[in-house]
Scaffold this motif. Structure first.
Motif, PDB file in Angstrom:
ATOM      1  N   LYS A 254      30.447 -27.941 -17.145  1.00  0.00           N
ATOM      2  CA  LYS A 254      30.105 -27.889 -15.718  1.00  0.00           C
ATOM      3  C   LYS A 254      28.648 -27.506 -15.458  1.00  0.00           C
ATOM      4  CE  LYS A 254      34.860 -27.005 -14.376  1.00  0.00           C
ATOM      5  NZ  LYS A 254      35.436 -27.201 -15.681  1.00  0.00           N
ATOM      6  N   GLN A 255      28.110 -26.572 -16.260  1.00  0.00           N
ATOM      7  CA  GLN A 255      26.712 -26.148 -16.137  1.00  0.00           C
ATOM      8  C   GLN A 255      26.127 -26.028 -17.537  1.00  0.00           C
ATOM      9  OE1 GLN A 255      26.700 -22.401 -14.034  1.00  0.00           O
ATOM     10  NE2 GLN A 255      27.697 -23.251 -12.257  1.00  0.00           N
ATOM     11  N   VAL A 256      24.939 -26.604 -17.744  1.00  0.00           N
ATOM     12  CA  VAL A 256      24.287 -26.572 -19.052  1.00  0.00           C
ATOM     13  C   VAL A 256      22.894 -26.002 -18.894  1.00  0.00           C
ATOM     14  CG1 VAL A 256      23.483 -27.934 -21.021  1.00  0.00           C
ATOM     15  CG2 VAL A 256      25.478 -28.685 -19.745  1.00  0.00           C
ATOM     16  N   ALA A 257      22.505 -25.128 -19.835  1.00  0.00           N
ATOM     17  CA  ALA A 257      21.130 -24.644 -19.923  1.00  0.00           C
ATOM     18  C   ALA A 257      20.641 -24.889 -21.342  1.00  0.00           C
ATOM     19  CB  ALA A 257      21.050 -23.164 -19.576  1.00  0.00           C
ATOM     20  N   ILE A 258      19.455 -25.473 -21.454  1.00  0.00           N
ATOM     21  CA  ILE A 258      18.842 -25.741 -22.754  1.00  0.00           C
ATOM     22  C   ILE A 258      17.467 -25.092 -22.764  1.00  0.00           C
ATOM     23  CG2 ILE A 258      17.938 -27.512 -24.318  1.00  0.00           C
ATOM     24  CD1 ILE A 258      20.004 -29.458 -23.141  1.00  0.00           C
ATOM     25  N   THR A 259      17.224 -24.265 -23.789  1.00  0.00           N
ATOM     26  CA  THR A 259      15.919 -23.623 -23.943  1.00  0.00           C
ATOM     27  C   THR A 259      15.152 -24.319 -25.059  1.00  0.00           C
ATOM     28  OG1 THR A 259      16.759 -21.994 -25.526  1.00  0.00           O
ATOM     29  CG2 THR A 259      16.841 -21.392 -23.189  1.00  0.00           C
ATOM     30  N   ASP A 260      13.824 -24.284 -24.946  1.00  0.00           N
ATOM     31  CA  ASP A 260      12.985 -24.863 -25.999  1.00  0.00           C
ATOM     32  C   ASP A 260      11.717 -24.035 -26.167  1.00  0.00           C
ATOM     33  OD1 ASP A 260      12.206 -26.545 -28.036  1.00  0.00           O
ATOM     34  OD2 ASP A 260      11.484 -28.131 -26.713  1.00  0.00           O
ATOM     35  N   GLY A 261      11.903 -22.758 -26.472  1.00  0.00           N
ATOM     36  CA  GLY A 261      10.790 -21.875 -26.806  1.00  0.00           C
ATOM     37  C   GLY A 261       9.671 -21.914 -25.796  1.00  0.00           C
ATOM     38  N   GLU A 262       8.471 -22.139 -26.285  1.00  0.00           N
ATOM     39  CA  GLU A 262       7.284 -22.098 -25.422  1.00  0.00           C
ATOM     40  C   GLU A 262       7.195 -23.268 -24.442  1.00  0.00           C
ATOM     41  OE1 GLU A 262       3.964 -24.084 -28.369  1.00  0.00           O
ATOM     42  OE2 GLU A 262       4.311 -21.930 -28.479  1.00  0.00           O
ATOM     43  N   ARG A 263       8.070 -24.255 -24.580  1.00  0.00           N
ATOM     44  CA  ARG A 263       8.088 -25.371 -23.627  1.00  0.00           C
ATOM     45  C   ARG A 263       8.820 -25.011 -22.349  1.00  0.00           C
ATOM     46  NH1 ARG A 263      10.591 -30.164 -25.254  1.00  0.00           N
ATOM     47  NH2 ARG A 263       9.538 -31.084 -23.479  1.00  0.00           N
ATOM     48  N   GLY A 264       9.792 -24.073 -22.418  1.00  0.00           N
ATOM     49  CA  GLY A 264      10.524 -23.687 -21.221  1.00  0.00           C
ATOM     50  C   GLY A 264      12.011 -23.947 -21.345  1.00  0.00           C
ATOM     51  N   ALA A 265      12.664 -24.108 -20.196  1.00  0.00           N
ATOM     52  CA  ALA A 265      14.121 -24.280 -20.173  1.00  0.00           C
ATOM     53  C   ALA A 265      14.521 -25.249 -19.066  1.00  0.00           C
ATOM     54  CB  ALA A 265      14.801 -22.927 -19.963  1.00  0.00           C
TER      55      ALA A 265
ATOM     56  N   CYS B  67      18.121 -26.718 -16.900  1.00  0.00           N
ATOM     57  CA  CYS B  67      19.540 -26.477 -16.611  1.00  0.00           C
ATOM     58  C   CYS B  67      20.010 -27.548 -15.637  1.00  0.00           C
ATOM     59  CB  CYS B  67      19.781 -25.072 -16.077  1.00  0.00           C
ATOM     60  SG  CYS B  67      19.001 -24.717 -14.512  1.00  0.00           S
ATOM     61  N   ALA B  68      21.320 -27.782 -15.672  1.00  0.00           N
ATOM     62  CA  ALA B  68      21.847 -28.859 -14.836  1.00  0.00           C
ATOM     63  C   ALA B  68      23.335 -28.704 -14.586  1.00  0.00           C
ATOM     64  CB  ALA B  68      21.598 -30.211 -15.506  1.00  0.00           C
ATOM     65  N   THR B  69      23.738 -29.278 -13.461  1.00  0.00           N
ATOM     66  CA  THR B  69      25.134 -29.582 -13.167  1.00  0.00           C
ATOM     67  C   THR B  69      25.118 -31.079 -12.871  1.00  0.00           C
ATOM     68  OG1 THR B  69      24.913 -29.254 -10.789  1.00  0.00           O
ATOM     69  CG2 THR B  69      25.519 -27.309 -12.108  1.00  0.00           C
ATOM     70  N   LYS B  70      26.252 -31.636 -12.507  1.00  0.00           N
ATOM     71  CA  LYS B  70      26.253 -33.057 -12.138  1.00  0.00           C
ATOM     72  C   LYS B  70      25.476 -33.300 -10.849  1.00  0.00           C
ATOM     73  CE  LYS B  70      30.153 -34.512 -14.732  1.00  0.00           C
ATOM     74  NZ  LYS B  70      30.823 -35.683 -15.107  1.00  0.00           N
ATOM     75  N   GLU B  71      25.338 -32.255 -10.021  1.00  0.00           N
ATOM     76  CA  GLU B  71      24.681 -32.406  -8.721  1.00  0.00           C
ATOM     77  C   GLU B  71      23.186 -32.081  -8.727  1.00  0.00           C
ATOM     78  OE1 GLU B  71      27.557 -30.388  -9.051  1.00  0.00           O
ATOM     79  OE2 GLU B  71      28.793 -32.119  -8.556  1.00  0.00           O
ATOM     80  N   GLU B  72      22.741 -31.253  -9.651  1.00  0.00           N
ATOM     81  CA  GLU B  72      21.335 -30.836  -9.629  1.00  0.00           C
ATOM     82  C   GLU B  72      20.836 -30.518 -11.023  1.00  0.00           C
ATOM     83  OE1 GLU B  72      20.644 -26.881  -7.875  1.00  0.00           O
ATOM     84  OE2 GLU B  72      22.781 -26.510  -8.065  1.00  0.00           O
ATOM     85  N   ARG B  73      19.502 -30.586 -11.181  1.00  0.00           N
ATOM     86  CA  ARG B  73      18.881 -30.180 -12.447  1.00  0.00           C
ATOM     87  C   ARG B  73      17.509 -29.593 -12.184  1.00  0.00           C
ATOM     88  NH1 ARG B  73      19.554 -34.629 -16.489  1.00  0.00           N
ATOM     89  NH2 ARG B  73      21.492 -34.760 -15.375  1.00  0.00           N
ATOM     90  N   TRP B  74      17.160 -28.622 -13.042  1.00  0.00           N
ATOM     91  CA  TRP B  74      15.937 -27.844 -12.871  1.00  0.00           C
ATOM     92  C   TRP B  74      15.225 -27.668 -14.202  1.00  0.00           C
ATOM     93  CZ3 TRP B  74      14.555 -26.269  -8.016  1.00  0.00           C
ATOM     94  CH2 TRP B  74      15.541 -26.314  -7.030  1.00  0.00           C
ATOM     95  N   PHE B  75      13.902 -27.469 -14.104  1.00  0.00           N
ATOM     96  CA  PHE B  75      13.076 -27.129 -15.262  1.00  0.00           C
ATOM     97  C   PHE B  75      12.180 -25.963 -14.882  1.00  0.00           C
ATOM     98  CE2 PHE B  75       8.802 -27.364 -17.088  1.00  0.00           C
ATOM     99  CZ  PHE B  75       9.118 -27.095 -18.410  1.00  0.00           C
ATOM    100  N   LEU B  76      11.964 -25.063 -15.837  1.00  0.00           N
ATOM    101  CA  LEU B  76      11.014 -23.965 -15.631  1.00  0.00           C
ATOM    102  C   LEU B  76      10.258 -23.741 -16.923  1.00  0.00           C
ATOM    103  CD1 LEU B  76       9.826 -21.757 -13.834  1.00  0.00           C
ATOM    104  CD2 LEU B  76      11.737 -20.288 -14.497  1.00  0.00           C
ATOM    105  N   GLY B  77       8.941 -23.923 -16.846  1.00  0.00           N
ATOM    106  CA  GLY B  77       8.086 -23.653 -18.001  1.00  0.00           C
ATOM    107  C   GLY B  77       7.888 -22.154 -18.160  1.00  0.00           C
TER     108      GLY B  77
END
Length: 191
Positions: free
Chosen positions: A95-106, A108-118
């Motif tokens: 239902k909700q996923v968050a993926i981190t990638d170190g110094e690149r940021g993270a 997250c998403a649901t089927k309705e929305e997705r976000w990125f934060l460096g």
């Protein structure tokens, strides 16, 4: 109400079976942050667990490994696209996923929305040992409080950015008040 499953050791496969059985009868929500060794040892079982996750938190390497176990023939190009990883994991029932990638940021998403934060590139990284766990505690803590997905992302990144400035896993974890201050200048990008 919630069970949070992180990296499991010992008779971890039996424990996953027990968790899945208990979820069917007790109907609790499930948050999963699988361990790299769990994915290496029995990816199909981890996939079975993840399919029931209300919240899935992993680093990009773990996300790639999980997606590869689902789609063994997928191209290398697709594997390195965060949107593809998010879509694939949401597509199996998460239902909700968050993926981190170190110094690149993270991401997250649901089927309705997705976000990125460096991440703040000016932070002096001393030790990245507890970064993933710090992200998980900030992100999941916000979810538990019923906060929006972008707020959860801000709290996960803030907590992680703080921890990497110290040695070890616990030094730098933010209190509720420190977290409120740390997120003031973090602005996620809606994708």
């Amino acid at each position: 109400e919630w069970v949070f499953v992180s990296s499991l050791n010992g008779a971890w496969q039996k424990n996953i079976e027990t968790i899945l059985e208990a979820q069917q009868t007790r109907r609790f929500k499930l948050a999963v942050n699988p361990g790299q060794h769990n994915l290496h040892e029995d990816a199909p079982l981890v996939v079975r667990l993840v399919r029931h996750a209300d919240v899935l938190i992993l680093n990009k390497d773990e996300a790639i490994e999980l997606v590869l176990s689902l789609l063994p023939g997928v191209s290398r190009e697709q594997l390195f696209q965060e949107s593809f990883l998010l879509d694939t994991l949401l597509g199996i029932g998460v239902k909700q996923v968050a993926i981190t990638d170190g110094e690149r940021g993270a991401w997250c998403a649901t089927k309705e929305e997705r976000w990125f934060l460096g991440v703040n590139k000016n932070i002096q990284v001393v030790d990245a040992t507890g970064a993933g766990d710090a992200f998980s505690s900030g992100f999941f803590g916000a979810i538990l409080k019923g906060e929006r997905l972008d707020a959860a992302l801000r709290q996960g990144v803030a907590n992680s950015q703080s921890v990497v400035q110290f040695y070890g896993c616990n030094a730098g974890l933010l209190t509720k008040e420190e977290l409120a201050q740390a997120i003031l200048h973090l602005v996620p990008e809606k994708l």
